[in-house]
Design a protein around this motif. Structure first.
Motif, short mmCIF file in Angstrom:
data_model
loop_
_atom_site.label_atom_id
_atom_site.label_comp_id
_atom_site.label_asym_id
_atom_site.label_seq_id
_atom_site.Cartn_x
_atom_site.Cartn_y
_atom_site.Cartn_z
N GLY A 30 0.69 8.23 -0.88
CA GLY A 30 0.70 7.51 0.02
C GLY A 30 -0.12 7.59 1.58
O GLY A 30 -1.04 7.24 1.09
N THR A 31 0.43 7.60 2.65
CA THR A 31 -0.25 7.55 3.75
C THR A 31 0.45 8.90 4.68
O THR A 31 1.74 9.38 4.55
CB THR A 31 -0.55 6.42 4.78
OG1 THR A 31 0.90 5.50 4.98
CG2 THR A 31 -0.82 4.91 3.71
N ASP A 130 0.05 -6.67 -0.54
CA ASP A 130 0.20 -6.08 1.09
C ASP A 130 1.12 -6.37 1.89
O ASP A 130 0.88 -7.87 2.41
CB ASP A 130 -0.81 -5.35 1.68
CG ASP A 130 -0.69 -4.28 2.48
OD1 ASP A 130 0.73 -3.69 2.95
OD2 ASP A 130 -1.28 -4.02 3.02
N ASP A 153 3.61 0.28 0.71
CA ASP A 153 3.13 1.73 0.65
C ASP A 153 4.42 2.98 1.93
O ASP A 153 5.51 1.80 2.03
CB ASP A 153 2.27 1.60 1.34
CG ASP A 153 0.79 2.73 0.48
OD1 ASP A 153 1.43 4.48 1.08
OD2 ASP A 153 -0.45 2.78 0.29
N ASN A 168 1.21 2.88 -4.51
CA ASN A 168 -0.21 2.86 -3.53
C ASN A 168 -0.68 1.40 -4.09
O ASN A 168 -1.25 1.13 -4.17
CB ASN A 168 -0.88 3.92 -3.76
CG ASN A 168 -2.27 4.01 -2.99
OD1 ASN A 168 -2.85 3.23 -1.84
ND2 ASN A 168 -3.05 4.90 -3.77
N ASN A 169 -0.90 0.43 -1.43
CA ASN A 169 -1.18 -0.29 -2.32
C ASN A 169 -2.65 -0.80 -1.79
O ASN A 169 -3.21 -1.62 -1.42
CB ASN A 169 -0.66 -1.58 -1.83
CG ASN A 169 -0.14 -1.37 -0.20
OD1 ASN A 169 -0.87 -0.56 0.35
ND2 ASN A 169 1.08 -1.89 0.24
N LYS A 170 -3.31 0.16 -1.80
CA LYS A 170 -4.60 0.63 -0.43
C LYS A 170 -5.66 0.60 -1.80
O LYS A 170 -7.31 0.97 -1.46
CB LYS A 170 -4.91 1.18 0.34
CG LYS A 170 -3.91 0.95 1.23
CD LYS A 170 -3.94 2.32 2.45
CE LYS A 170 -3.01 1.19 3.48
NZ LYS A 170 -1.39 1.44 3.37
#
Length: 306
Positions: A30-31, A130, A153, A168-170
């Protein structure tokens, strides 16, 4: 009971393979920020501050989203959308294999609300990559009462999202892997793919490709010389006797053997011999030739300047 017990290991093995694929694609990362509605999907936090997503709940949410997609009779009523470049190819491939409509790129405001637009549509389901980037279609879907499925995310806003798939969408690999798994689950539930069989479509087709890298690969393929097989022209039978034959019939042979050599004509017999000097007739004086001024023997007249 025996059938159920026999099917359980296959489902578990397939789930384990999906988990390994998600781990390899870094879908669990994730972030450093976490939304309060995403805390239920977080497994733990690393020492560097990055949150780890529970992939077990991710797989369960993928199954739930696949059931919702299969419940819609007409696949054309589903719109898959991605404004981020990393998800545009995955969106197009997902729409190709599931029959949905894809919107890759910028969302035109009013697509779901303004009936005067030529691109107006009323989908029954909306799938996004996203929620933060695709905030405009989420607002319009809320105004039009359209169910929304989104990959979220740890820092993604969950407002107006009906089914949030934590992942994770990045990352380019993560987005492609998620759409590939969702498409395979949909096809399995529809009966297109048998549950025990592998899908013959590779996950690499859903990954984002850099246009410059793709162009370089195409140039390398186009610039490679093509060496064709060298034909052996000296092989036996290559130049057959019948290949150069003409359809014109050969002239008949002359009787008597070879042609005889022609004899040289006798001089003075046919009037074609070397011409002699003309003979003047008796009593007739020869005509005088007028001077032309070009005779070599003629002397030029004096001009007075010599």
């Amino acid at each position: 009971m025996a059938a159920a017990a026999g099917q359980a290991p296959a489902e578990l093995s397939q789930r384990e393979q999906d988990m390994q694929m998600l781990l390899a694609a870094d879908a669990h990362l994730g972030t450093k920020n976490c939304d309060f509605q995403m805390e239920r999907y977080v497994y733990k936090r690393r020492s560097d501050g990055i949150y780890i997503i529970n992939l077990g709940k991710t797989w369960e949410k993928l199954q739930l989203a696949a059931r919702v997609i299969v419940a819609i009779e007409n696949p054309q009523d589903i719109i898959v959308q991605s404004a981020r470049p990393y998800g545009q190819r995955a969106v197009l491939k997902f729409a190709q294999y599931t029959g949905a409509n894809a919107i890759a790129g910028r969302h035109t405001p009013g697509t779901f609300t303004n009936q005067m637009q030529t691109s107006f549509s009323e989908p029954r389901l909306l799938i996004l990559t996203d929620p933060r980037t695709d905030h405009q279609p989420i607002k319009e879907s809320a105004l039009g009462n359209i169910p929304t499925i989104a990959f979220c995310d740890t820092d993604s806003p969950m407002r107006y999202v009906d089914i949030g798939i934590p992942a994770n969408n990045k990352g380019r690999n993560s987005i492609g892997c998620l759409f590939w798994l969702l498409a395979r689950m949909v096809l399995q539930m529809r009966g297109t793919i048998l549950p025990g069989r592998k899908w013959d479509v590779m996950v690499d087709l859903f990954f984002y490709r850099d246009p410059e890298e793709a162009k370089e690969q195409e140039e390398e393929v186009a610039g490679a010389p093509e060496y064709a097989a060298i034909t052996d022209y000296a092989a036996a039978g290559q130049w057959g006797g019948d290949q150069w034959t003409s359809d014109v019939a050969a002239p008949p042979p002359v009787a008597g053997g070879d042609w005889p050599l022609a004899e040289a004509p006798a001089a003075g017999g046919d009037g074609w011999d070397q011409a002699g000097a003309p003979v003047a007739a008796e009593g007739v004086a020869p005509a005088a030739v007028a001077a032309t001024g070009w005779d070599a023997a003629a002397q030029p007249a004096p001009q007075g300047w010599e």
